[in-house]
Design a protein around this motif. Structure first.
Motif, PDB file in Angstrom:
ATOM      1  N   MET A  73      -3.047   5.107  -6.732  1.00  0.00           N
ATOM      2  CA  MET A  73      -3.641   3.773  -6.745  1.00  0.00           C
ATOM      3  C   MET A  73      -2.700   2.782  -7.404  1.00  0.00           C
ATOM      4  SD  MET A  73      -7.454   5.037  -7.860  1.00  0.00           S
ATOM      5  CE  MET A  73      -6.925   6.625  -8.512  1.00  0.00           C
ATOM      6  N   ASP A  74      -2.118   1.900  -6.602  1.00  0.00           N
ATOM      7  CA  ASP A  74      -1.246   0.857  -7.138  1.00  0.00           C
ATOM      8  C   ASP A  74      -2.112  -0.288  -7.662  1.00  0.00           C
ATOM      9  OD1 ASP A  74       1.026  -0.429  -7.853  1.00  0.00           O
ATOM     10  OD2 ASP A  74       1.644  -0.994  -5.836  1.00  0.00           O
ATOM     11  N   GLU A  75      -1.733  -0.828  -8.844  1.00  0.00           N
ATOM     12  CA  GLU A  75      -2.528  -1.867  -9.510  1.00  0.00           C
ATOM     13  C   GLU A  75      -3.985  -1.411  -9.628  1.00  0.00           C
ATOM     14  OE1 GLU A  75      -0.913  -4.052 -10.864  1.00  0.00           O
ATOM     15  OE2 GLU A  75       0.949  -4.243  -9.742  1.00  0.00           O
ATOM     16  N   SER A  76      -4.171  -0.280 -10.288  1.00  0.00           N
ATOM     17  CA  SER A  76      -5.472   0.395 -10.268  1.00  0.00           C
ATOM     18  C   SER A  76      -6.574  -0.387 -10.967  1.00  0.00           C
ATOM     19  CB  SER A  76      -5.351   1.785 -10.895  1.00  0.00           C
ATOM     20  OG  SER A  76      -5.015   1.683 -12.263  1.00  0.00           O
ATOM     21  N   HIS A  77      -6.241  -1.410 -11.735  1.00  0.00           N
ATOM     22  CA  HIS A  77      -7.298  -2.204 -12.361  1.00  0.00           C
ATOM     23  C   HIS A  77      -8.107  -2.972 -11.325  1.00  0.00           C
ATOM     24  CE1 HIS A  77      -3.742  -4.755 -11.994  1.00  0.00           C
ATOM     25  NE2 HIS A  77      -4.558  -5.780 -11.900  1.00  0.00           N
ATOM     26  N   ARG A  78      -7.603  -2.998 -10.091  1.00  0.00           N
ATOM     27  CA  ARG A  78      -8.318  -3.704  -9.028  1.00  0.00           C
ATOM     28  C   ARG A  78      -9.363  -2.818  -8.342  1.00  0.00           C
ATOM     29  NH1 ARG A  78      -4.941  -7.853  -7.185  1.00  0.00           N
ATOM     30  NH2 ARG A  78      -6.620  -8.423  -5.749  1.00  0.00           N
ATOM     31  N   TYR A  79      -9.485  -1.545  -8.727  1.00  0.00           N
ATOM     32  CA  TYR A  79     -10.414  -0.633  -8.059  1.00  0.00           C
ATOM     33  C   TYR A  79     -11.539  -0.188  -8.986  1.00  0.00           C
ATOM     34  CZ  TYR A  79      -6.029  -0.250  -5.488  1.00  0.00           C
ATOM     35  OH  TYR A  79      -4.860  -0.531  -4.837  1.00  0.00           O
ATOM     36  N   ILE A 113       0.837  -6.332  -1.336  1.00  0.00           N
ATOM     37  CA  ILE A 113       1.296  -5.034  -1.832  1.00  0.00           C
ATOM     38  C   ILE A 113       1.270  -3.992  -0.719  1.00  0.00           C
ATOM     39  CG2 ILE A 113       0.785  -3.175  -3.470  1.00  0.00           C
ATOM     40  CD1 ILE A 113      -0.117  -5.206  -5.454  1.00  0.00           C
ATOM     41  N   TYR A 114       0.281  -4.079   0.147  1.00  0.00           N
ATOM     42  CA  TYR A 114       0.192  -3.161   1.294  1.00  0.00           C
ATOM     43  C   TYR A 114       1.474  -3.228   2.133  1.00  0.00           C
ATOM     44  CZ  TYR A 114      -1.464  -1.656   5.955  1.00  0.00           C
ATOM     45  OH  TYR A 114      -1.603  -1.068   7.190  1.00  0.00           O
ATOM     46  N   ASP A 115       1.888  -4.435   2.500  1.00  0.00           N
ATOM     47  CA  ASP A 115       3.112  -4.593   3.293  1.00  0.00           C
ATOM     48  C   ASP A 115       4.332  -4.117   2.514  1.00  0.00           C
ATOM     49  OD1 ASP A 115       1.694  -5.666   5.415  1.00  0.00           O
ATOM     50  OD2 ASP A 115       1.960  -7.736   4.746  1.00  0.00           O
ATOM     51  N   LYS A 116       4.382  -4.417   1.233  1.00  0.00           N
ATOM     52  CA  LYS A 116       5.521  -4.017   0.405  1.00  0.00           C
ATOM     53  C   LYS A 116       5.618  -2.494   0.321  1.00  0.00           C
ATOM     54  CE  LYS A 116       6.989  -4.007  -4.434  1.00  0.00           C
ATOM     55  NZ  LYS A 116       6.736  -2.573  -4.612  1.00  0.00           N
ATOM     56  N   ILE A 167       1.924  10.624   4.273  1.00  0.00           N
ATOM     57  CA  ILE A 167       1.528   9.607   3.299  1.00  0.00           C
ATOM     58  C   ILE A 167       0.726   8.537   4.030  1.00  0.00           C
ATOM     59  CG2 ILE A 167       2.318   7.901   1.620  1.00  0.00           C
ATOM     60  CD1 ILE A 167       4.877   9.542   1.307  1.00  0.00           C
ATOM     61  N   ASN A 168      -0.526   8.400   3.653  1.00  0.00           N
ATOM     62  CA  ASN A 168      -1.388   7.356   4.208  1.00  0.00           C
ATOM     63  C   ASN A 168      -1.337   6.145   3.279  1.00  0.00           C
ATOM     64  OD1 ASN A 168      -3.203   8.844   6.444  1.00  0.00           O
ATOM     65  ND2 ASN A 168      -2.857  10.245   4.715  1.00  0.00           N
ATOM     66  N   ILE A 169      -1.061   4.970   3.844  1.00  0.00           N
ATOM     67  CA  ILE A 169      -1.010   3.745   3.051  1.00  0.00           C
ATOM     68  C   ILE A 169      -2.065   2.787   3.586  1.00  0.00           C
ATOM     69  CG2 ILE A 169       0.416   1.822   2.255  1.00  0.00           C
ATOM     70  CD1 ILE A 169       2.874   3.547   2.720  1.00  0.00           C
ATOM     71  N   PHE A 170      -3.036   2.454   2.749  1.00  0.00           N
ATOM     72  CA  PHE A 170      -4.154   1.609   3.175  1.00  0.00           C
ATOM     73  C   PHE A 170      -4.395   0.504   2.161  1.00  0.00           C
ATOM     74  CE2 PHE A 170      -4.899   4.967   6.095  1.00  0.00           C
ATOM     75  CZ  PHE A 170      -5.790   4.520   7.066  1.00  0.00           C
ATOM     76  N   ASN A 171      -4.839  -0.631   2.682  1.00  0.00           N
ATOM     77  CA  ASN A 171      -5.357  -1.696   1.835  1.00  0.00           C
ATOM     78  C   ASN A 171      -6.804  -1.343   1.492  1.00  0.00           C
ATOM     79  OD1 ASN A 171      -5.999  -4.093   0.590  1.00  0.00           O
ATOM     80  ND2 ASN A 171      -6.052  -5.301   2.477  1.00  0.00           N
ATOM     81  N   ILE A 172      -7.238  -1.599   0.264  1.00  0.00           N
ATOM     82  CA  ILE A 172      -8.585  -1.214  -0.162  1.00  0.00           C
ATOM     83  C   ILE A 172      -9.655  -1.813   0.750  1.00  0.00           C
ATOM     84  CG2 ILE A 172      -8.671  -3.143  -1.808  1.00  0.00           C
ATOM     85  CD1 ILE A 172     -10.344   0.307  -2.232  1.00  0.00           C
ATOM     86  N   VAL A 194      -2.098   6.480  -0.447  1.00  0.00           N
ATOM     87  CA  VAL A 194      -1.630   5.402  -1.337  1.00  0.00           C
ATOM     88  C   VAL A 194      -2.484   4.171  -1.072  1.00  0.00           C
ATOM     89  CG1 VAL A 194       0.310   3.953  -2.004  1.00  0.00           C
ATOM     90  CG2 VAL A 194       0.707   6.330  -1.328  1.00  0.00           C
ATOM     91  N   LEU A 195      -3.097   3.660  -2.121  1.00  0.00           N
ATOM     92  CA  LEU A 195      -4.048   2.563  -1.986  1.00  0.00           C
ATOM     93  C   LEU A 195      -3.444   1.277  -2.551  1.00  0.00           C
ATOM     94  CD1 LEU A 195      -6.880   2.304  -0.856  1.00  0.00           C
ATOM     95  CD2 LEU A 195      -7.796   2.759  -3.134  1.00  0.00           C
TER      96      LEU A 195
END
Length: 905
Positions: free
Chosen positions: A206-212, A109-112, A161-166, A102-103
């Motif tokens: 990808m959360d808020e995928s317009h950022r990638y 958003i990462y913390d959330k 589930i891996n959760i990372f900040n881009i 999960v990106l």
């Protein structure tokens, strides 16, 4: 399609319609192209996947990545994080996929996301998923992956589930070294990044995928070599110097206009003062007026929210106001102004925070702490000033007033403003405008924003009907009133109701000649008059007694118009009407085609006293301000206008009279017996206003213009102190039976009637469908609110003598919810050989809610009184059943559900 898993997850996670549709589309894509889940696809196979899915989704043009990537564009506030949980649950349950990445686009958003994926947190996304009950998914983050790498082979959790900040996978570090995630790990013999890229079943979310879409992010994501990509965003386009460029991989588009229309988000409205002319004012004066009016809206909204919470027995919501500053210098000046003694007498000192990049170290930590706690009713912040720091992921439900003080075009102003304030505090619209509305104070831009919202391409009006596309000819809804089968069975109405191809056989009407039908209509009139004659006909079974039939026949003879006398006599003349036979046959049909539903009332007897006990008002947080001009607002979606303040009314002699004279308009407040209490409460409010307003004129201004708002708040608090007593109560059966109501349904023109035995393909649209083909239902058509109801109808058809879904007003039964007393309409009424059943089917996770418990109490008490009446008439007893949805299965008999019978408390 793995429909069973889709339905199960939709039910367990209580997915909203757009979320359920998104999950269904993912399942449809995987069914259409199994190659999507093949490890090590080559370019030719990837092209085949794209070609297949282009045939499945009209909006899909290209994956735009080196792997299949599908974008689900859902408006802010609909629930993208819960949808991620649904995707993961489905992919594991239906396809055995165990590894997810999960990106997040930023630290907020990462913390959330970490919080929402962690068990026992308020918004845990897997709550109710059986597969993860014993061992929830293992959460590996950008902060702990190095320690967790040691235990990768020993995890008990079925899913990781891996959760990372881009930034963790794209940032370069000093000296040209690779990011830490790409460095060799001694525990796994390779870098963690390479470990992930080597997994055969890694799915990327990808959360808020317009950022990638930037080069670095795109390259890093492709290097992960995921099996599948799932993108979620509310803005499916990339901003460029030439304008927005839409995504080419969108398979689900649920825009803001649909979310507003369906009631999933607040209703944004732009607000100004009436007859306000910004051109003739200096900019600093315009800014001052906007801030003051913003506070006026904020304070009034605060009162409305307190009143709603008290009136409905729900959690209290503390609203806050967002001020958008031009820059950090402007923000600092605003902070000083809003906390000064000259601004509403210093009422907002220590209640304003500044959120921007000027803060560092301990100040920044304190700013973030207050910002994250702004939803808490115990946190004092009421105004937040920000400069471009409140981006995606800052999820709050209590933002109600926005004051934009930064220059921007109308489109940008609205889009950036409302994005952070659309979420509803109670998860649904309440029907109270002030609770459901987000107000944008825009005196100087009011008309410009209205004009932009009226443009065809406005995001407020833009509608893309990809979700729930109607069938051909289904775009002209019409209203259909469904008469009970009784009228058709008697021959008094001709059935025009369409039925499924294999529906129930149509029975010939009992009466076929015009004279018989005329007599039968009069019989029905006479029978209706016996509803209130409970001594003569306590139930319809009494109509079967020959003596009563004779009396009915005599009454019909008196009412029946004479036959035509000018017909020639002879062999072809119609035989004389056998009225006794008509009555006997009509009564037989009536008894078979109805269920006796009595009208029951509980009334106090003897000496009845009621009123309100004295108490101290809770006035914390109520700081209404004087007003010098009316504010006018307009909803951006439906153009509905509203005025914030009333015109000055009658000048009262005593200040308390403004409140008392408004309160006594309430039907349940008796001035004669309650005047002492009313003046005491009004006096408390007047003293409270005097405590912070500067003079009597300001107090009178607030009492005059906000009298209704104040009275509503006091009245809501009075309800908790209401008492009523009587020496005794009596149950009165005022009607032994009641005529069946005729429900009205909204259906699409030409819509086919579905066989109730057939499971609909799209369960999310079941409320729009009409079902028929019944043998034991007392109506030819029925609508169901859920597939559980349809399944229960199948059981009723098999095991009951007759049944129906009652229409509103059939029982006139009410339940208490807060200070309201809504009407309760149960899901089903059925008659068996031994019992009469009132049935409510509910999702298991809703059984403990206050509303369901209040309905069950009302239904069980009604059945208790109806059963006591039945003992005196020899009728069948009533039982109230509260049935969990997951128990409604085809292997059950109707008698099995008697274990869910409820008794009144």
């Amino acid at each position: 399609m793995s429909q069973r898993e889709v339905n199960a997850i939709t039910g367990r996670l209580s997915l909203r319609a757009p979320q359920a549709e998104s999950l269904k589309r993912l399942a449809a894509a995987l069914e259409a192209s199994p190659l999507m889940l093949k490890h090590d696809r080559d370019d030719a196979e990837l092209a085949d996947v794209l070609k297949v899915l282009q045939g499945e989704f009209a909006t899909l043009q290209d994956f735009e990545r080196a792997f299949p990537s599908l974008c689900f564009a859902l408006a802010t506030g609909v629930g993208k994080t819960r949808l991620m949980g649904a995707f993961i649950s489905y992919l594991y349950a239906a396809h055995g996929i165990k590894h997810f990445f999960v990106l997040a686009p930023n630290l907020t958003i990462y913390d959330k996301l970490i919080g929402d994926f962690t068990p026992n947190t308020p918004k845990y996304v897997f709550k109710g998923v059986a597969e993860f009950a014993a061992y929830p998914p293992e959460i590996i983050t950008g902060d702990n992956y190095e320690e967790r790498a040691q235990a990768l082979g020993d995890l008990l959790s079925p899913v990781t589930i891996n959760i990372f900040n881009i930034a963790k996978i794209t940032s370069e570090v000093r000296g040209g070294k690779a990011p830490r995630i790409k460095r060799l790990s001694e525990y796994i013999g390779e870098s963690y990044f390479d470990y992930l890229a080597g997994l055969p079943d890694l799915v990327l979310l990808m959360d808020e995928s317009h950022r990638y879409r930037a080069t670095a992010g795109l390259r890093a994501i492709n290097d992960l070599k995921p099996l599948l990509g799932l993108e979620l965003t509310a803005t499916p386009f990339v901003e460029t110097t030439k304008g927005p460029v839409p995504f080419k991989n969108v398979v689900m588009d649920y825009p803001l206009a649909r979310a507003m229309e369906d009631g999933f988000v607040k209703e944004p409205a732009v607000v100004t003062q009436r007859n306000f002319d910004a051109k003739n004012m200096p900019p600093e004066e315009v800014e001052r007026v906007k801030l003051q009016d913003g506070v006026r809206m904020h304070e009034a909204t605060k009162v409305e929210l307190k009143t709603y919470a008290r009136s409905n027995g729900v959690k209290e919501v503390k609203p806050f106001m967002l001020v958008i500053a031009r820059d950090t210098t402007h923000a600092a000046a605003l902070l000083a102004q809003l906390q000064s003694e000259s601004f509403f007498a210093g009422r907002y000192r220590n209640k304003v925070i500044q959120v921007d990049s000027s803060k560092t170290g301990a100040e920044e930590e304190e700013m973030v702490r207050k910002l994250l706690a702004v939803e808490s009713v115990n946190e004092p912040t009421e105004i937040v000033i920000h400069v471009n720091m409140l981006k995606e992921g800052w999820d709050v439900t209590n933002l109600y007033t926005i004051v934009p003080l930064r220059a921007a075009n109308a489109r940008t102003l609205v889009e950036q403003s409302i994005g952070r304030g659309l979420r509803l505090p109670y998860g649904r619209r309440t029907g109270v405008d002030a609770v459901d509305r987000l107000s944008i104070i825009a005196h100087d831009r009011f008309q410009e924003i209205i004009d932009d919202a009226n443009k065809a391409d406005s995001p407020i009006k833009l509608k893309t009907l990809i979700l729930d596309v109607p069938d051909a000819g289904d775009d002209r809804p019409q209203s259909v009133t469904v008469a009970p089968n009784l009228s058709v069975a008697l021959g008094l109405a001709v059935s025009t109701t369409p039925q499924p191809d294999h529906g129930a056989p149509v029975t010939a009407p009992v009466f076929t000649t015009e004279r018989e039908r005329q007599a039968a209509a009069v019989v029905m009139e006479v029978l209706a008059s016996y509803e209130v004659k409970t001594q003569d006909a306590p139930t319809r079974q009494a109509f079967l007694v020959p003596e009563l039939q004779a009396r009915i026949a005599e009454a019909v003879r008196e009412k029946l118009p004479p036959a035509q006398a000018d017909l020639p006599l002879g062999e072809d003349a119609a035989p004389e009407l056998d009225l006794a036979s008509v009555v006997r046959r009509a009564v037989d049909v009536v008894v078979k085609q109805t269920i006796d539903i009595p009208r029951i009332a509980v009334v106090p007897k003897g000496v009845v006293t009621s009123g309100f006990k004295p108490f101290t008002l809770d006035l914390s947080g109520l700081h209404l301000q004087p007003k010098d001009r009316s504010l006018v607002g307009q909803n951006l979606r439906d153009h509905k206008q509203f005025t914030f303040t009333a015109q000055p009314g009658v000048v009262e002699r005593r200040l308390e009279d403004y409140i008392v004279h408004t309160l006594i308009d309430r039907d349940d407040i008796d001035y004669v017996t309650q005047s002492s209490l009313l003046y005491d409460l009004a006096g408390q409010m007047v003293n409270h206003l005097r405590s912070y307003l500067s003079d009597e004129n300001e107090v009178r201004n607030v009492l005059d213009l906000d009298r209704q708002l104040i009275a509503d708040n006091i009245y809501a608090q009075m309800q908790a102190h209401f008492y009523e007593s009587a020496t005794e109560y009596a149950v009165e059966v005022r009607r032994g039976f009641t005529a069946l109501k005729e429900p009205t349904y909204s259906v699409g023109a030409g819509q086919a009637v579905r066989d109730f035995r057939d499971t609909p393909e799209d369960l999310s649209r079941i409320k729009q469908m009409v079902f028929g083909g019944f043998n034991h239902c007392l109506y030819p058509l029925q609508k169901f609110d859920s597939d559980t109801e349809r399944k229960f109808a199948v059981l009723l058809e098999r095991d009951s003598d007759k049944w129906l879904k009652p229409a509103k007003g059939q029982f006139q039964m009410f339940y208490k919810l807060g200070v309201e007393q809504p009407e309760y309409v149960p899901d089903f009424v059925a008659e068996t050989a031994q019992y009469l059943l009132m049935v409510e089917t509910k999702a298991r996770n809703e059984l403990g809610s206050d509303e369901v418990k209040a309905k069950a109490q009302a239904g069980a008490l009604w059945c208790k009184h109806a059963s006591e009446h039945a003992k005196t008439t020899g009728a069948k007893p009533w039982k109230y059943l509260l049935v969990p949805h997951d128990t409604v299965t085809a292997d059950k008999r109707l008698t099995d559900f008697l274990s869910f019978a409820e008794s009144p408390r």
